[in-house]
Design a protein around this motif. Structure first.
Motif, PDB file in Angstrom:
ATOM      1  N   ALA A 151      -0.268 -12.174  -1.830  1.00  0.00           N
ATOM      2  CA  ALA A 151      -0.511 -11.246  -2.933  1.00  0.00           C
ATOM      3  C   ALA A 151       0.509 -10.112  -2.924  1.00  0.00           C
ATOM      4  CB  ALA A 151      -1.935 -10.693  -2.839  1.00  0.00           C
ATOM      5  N   PHE A 152       0.809  -9.642  -1.726  1.00  0.00           N
ATOM      6  CA  PHE A 152       1.821  -8.585  -1.569  1.00  0.00           C
ATOM      7  C   PHE A 152       3.161  -9.030  -2.148  1.00  0.00           C
ATOM      8  CE2 PHE A 152       5.324  -6.955   1.069  1.00  0.00           C
ATOM      9  CZ  PHE A 152       5.169  -5.582   0.890  1.00  0.00           C
ATOM     10  N   ILE A 153       3.577 -10.234  -1.784  1.00  0.00           N
ATOM     11  CA  ILE A 153       4.853 -10.755  -2.269  1.00  0.00           C
ATOM     12  C   ILE A 153       4.784 -11.008  -3.777  1.00  0.00           C
ATOM     13  CG2 ILE A 153       6.418 -12.747  -2.151  1.00  0.00           C
ATOM     14  CD1 ILE A 153       5.729 -12.904   0.842  1.00  0.00           C
ATOM     15  N   TRP A 154       3.647 -11.526  -4.235  1.00  0.00           N
ATOM     16  CA  TRP A 154       3.460 -11.800  -5.665  1.00  0.00           C
ATOM     17  C   TRP A 154       3.632 -10.515  -6.479  1.00  0.00           C
ATOM     18  CZ3 TRP A 154       2.569 -15.831  -9.006  1.00  0.00           C
ATOM     19  CH2 TRP A 154       2.034 -15.518 -10.252  1.00  0.00           C
ATOM     20  N   LEU A 155       3.033  -9.421  -6.003  1.00  0.00           N
ATOM     21  CA  LEU A 155       3.072  -8.163  -6.734  1.00  0.00           C
ATOM     22  C   LEU A 155       4.446  -7.504  -6.696  1.00  0.00           C
ATOM     23  CD1 LEU A 155      -0.374  -6.670  -5.635  1.00  0.00           C
ATOM     24  CD2 LEU A 155       0.222  -7.553  -7.894  1.00  0.00           C
ATOM     25  N   LEU A 156       5.129  -7.641  -5.547  1.00  0.00           N
ATOM     26  CA  LEU A 156       6.389  -6.930  -5.381  1.00  0.00           C
ATOM     27  C   LEU A 156       7.622  -7.767  -5.697  1.00  0.00           C
ATOM     28  CD1 LEU A 156       5.756  -4.827  -2.137  1.00  0.00           C
ATOM     29  CD2 LEU A 156       5.433  -4.177  -4.527  1.00  0.00           C
ATOM     30  N   ALA A 157       7.443  -9.082  -5.919  1.00  0.00           N
ATOM     31  CA  ALA A 157       8.600  -9.953  -6.151  1.00  0.00           C
ATOM     32  C   ALA A 157       9.423  -9.502  -7.353  1.00  0.00           C
ATOM     33  CB  ALA A 157       8.143 -11.402  -6.342  1.00  0.00           C
TER      34      ALA A 157
END
Length: 378
Positions: A151-157
């Motif tokens: 989720a972290f990567i999804w949001l910050l990608a």
């Protein structure tokens, strides 16, 4: 049982480190293929080389036996997770083929050494009935960590570069490892482990199953995601979403795997895994549909959790004083094929992409034959 487990200080300690190590490794796995393919531009053979380098520390896990002469096992676990964090963070600073080799090696030393000590400590500190549940809880918490990292990567990608995602994730894991290093979870009443290498003829089936498991795992880890990125053009968001789905399922299903092992025994559960994976690998090879292949990847991930049965089988048949050295030996054997398969598989991939997956199906058939030798049933 959960209340009893929580009274054991090693339970919370291992859960924290599992979360940290898994989150770091998940960040690396989620971001790596897109960084390697989209920004560095590596080919199938170069991918195989990097993945082979990633498995060298697993092959050298036997050295854990000798490190334990100087470092207490639970401390080595925290130090190992620290290396995971440092390796992930450094990946963001070296986006090149040789840079990826170097940073992958650092990350991998930490991850594989933690995997070895984690299995050892779990089998030492928990009894036959508890151990499968502890392994299952570790997988459940690892799934939570993976979902959070995904989720972290999804949001910050869309806001940070791939390199910056590596750096931020690595720093977070490093901080968790430093915190864990100062915990004191050890129990002085646990039997002292035999020092040095332990190889016993009566453990031959444990060694064989580890070898075959390592070979199958490499085909899954190296080539399944690579196929999704290269052949079906999955984006980093697609891969992150796929990992999130995988780990949500893992969170709920892991306790049932533990219950299955306690109820039906290792032979039946591992047989179910190998029969199912035969069809999964053949599906990878012959079903050319991105959505179907993604579903097969999820199924593959579910059955990957059944492999805890190999370790619980040793737990029931091995000497308690042999646990630490035997986990290190087993982990090394697990990675003998892992050092060779990515490079060979990469060359075969460039010849025809189906070949590594057909080989995976054959390995599952061989594994199914050997697992029938397990005589311990509940």
């Amino acid at each position: 049982m959960l209340k009893e487990l929580k009274q054991n200080k090693m339970y919370a300690y291992l859960m924290l480190l599992v979360v940290a190590a898994t989150a770091g490794h998940q960040a690396w796995r989620t971001l790596f293929n897109n960084l390697a393919v989209d920004e560095v531009g590596i080919n199938g053979f170069q991918l195989g080389v990097i993945q082979s380098v990633r498995e060298i520390p697993g092959f050298l896990a036997l050295l854990v036996i000798y490190v334990l002469f100087f470092v207490r096992e639970h401390r080595l676990s925290a130090i190992s997770v620290l290396l995971v964090g440092i390796g992930v963070a450094m990946t963001g600073f070296f986006p090149s083929f040789y840079g990826l080799i170097f940073t992958t090696l650092i990350m991998s030393i930490g991850f594989h050494y933690f995997e070895t000590t984690n299995k050892s400590l779990t089998l030492q500190y928990f009894n036959f009935e508890q151990a499968p549940h502890v392994f299952a809880k570790q997988k459940s918490w690892a799934a939570v960590a993976n979902v959070a990292m995904g989720a972290f990567i999804w949001l910050l990608a869309g806001h940070l570069s791939l390199q910056m995602n590596f750096i931020v994730a690595g720093v977070l894991i490093t901080l968790l490892a430093i915190w864990a290093f100062f915990w004191k979870p050890e129990n002085k009443n646990i039997p002292a482990q035999n020092k040095g290498m332990v190889l016993r003829k009566r453990y031959w089936l444990f060694y064989v199953l580890n070898f075959l498991s390592g070979a199958r795992r490499q085909i899954f880890v190296v080539f399944a995601v690579f196929m999704l990125v290269q052949k079906y053009q999955f984006s980093v968001q697609n891969i992150a979403l796929l990992f999130i789905i995988n780990n949500i399922i893992t969170y709920f299903i892991s306790p049932y795997i533990a219950k299955g092992i306690n109820r039906f025994g290792e032979r039946k559960m591992l047989s179910l895994e190998y029969i199912s994976l035969i069809f999964v690998f053949l599906g990878y090879a012959f079903i050319e549909n991105g959505l179907v292949v993604a579903i097969l990847y999820i199924v593959d991930h579910i059955f990957f959790g059944f492999s805890m049965g190999i370790n619980t089988y040793f737990h029931k048949t091995g000497d308690k004083k042999d646990i630490a050295p035997s986990m290190a030996v087993g982990f090394t054997i697990n990675h003998i094929s892992a050092v060779v398969i990515p490079v060979c598989g990469g060359l075969l991939w460039m010849w025809h992409w189906q070949i590594p997956f057909i080989a995976g199906a054959i390995l599952c058939v061989v594994s199914l034959v050997f697992v029938q030798k397990i005589k311990i049933e509940n």
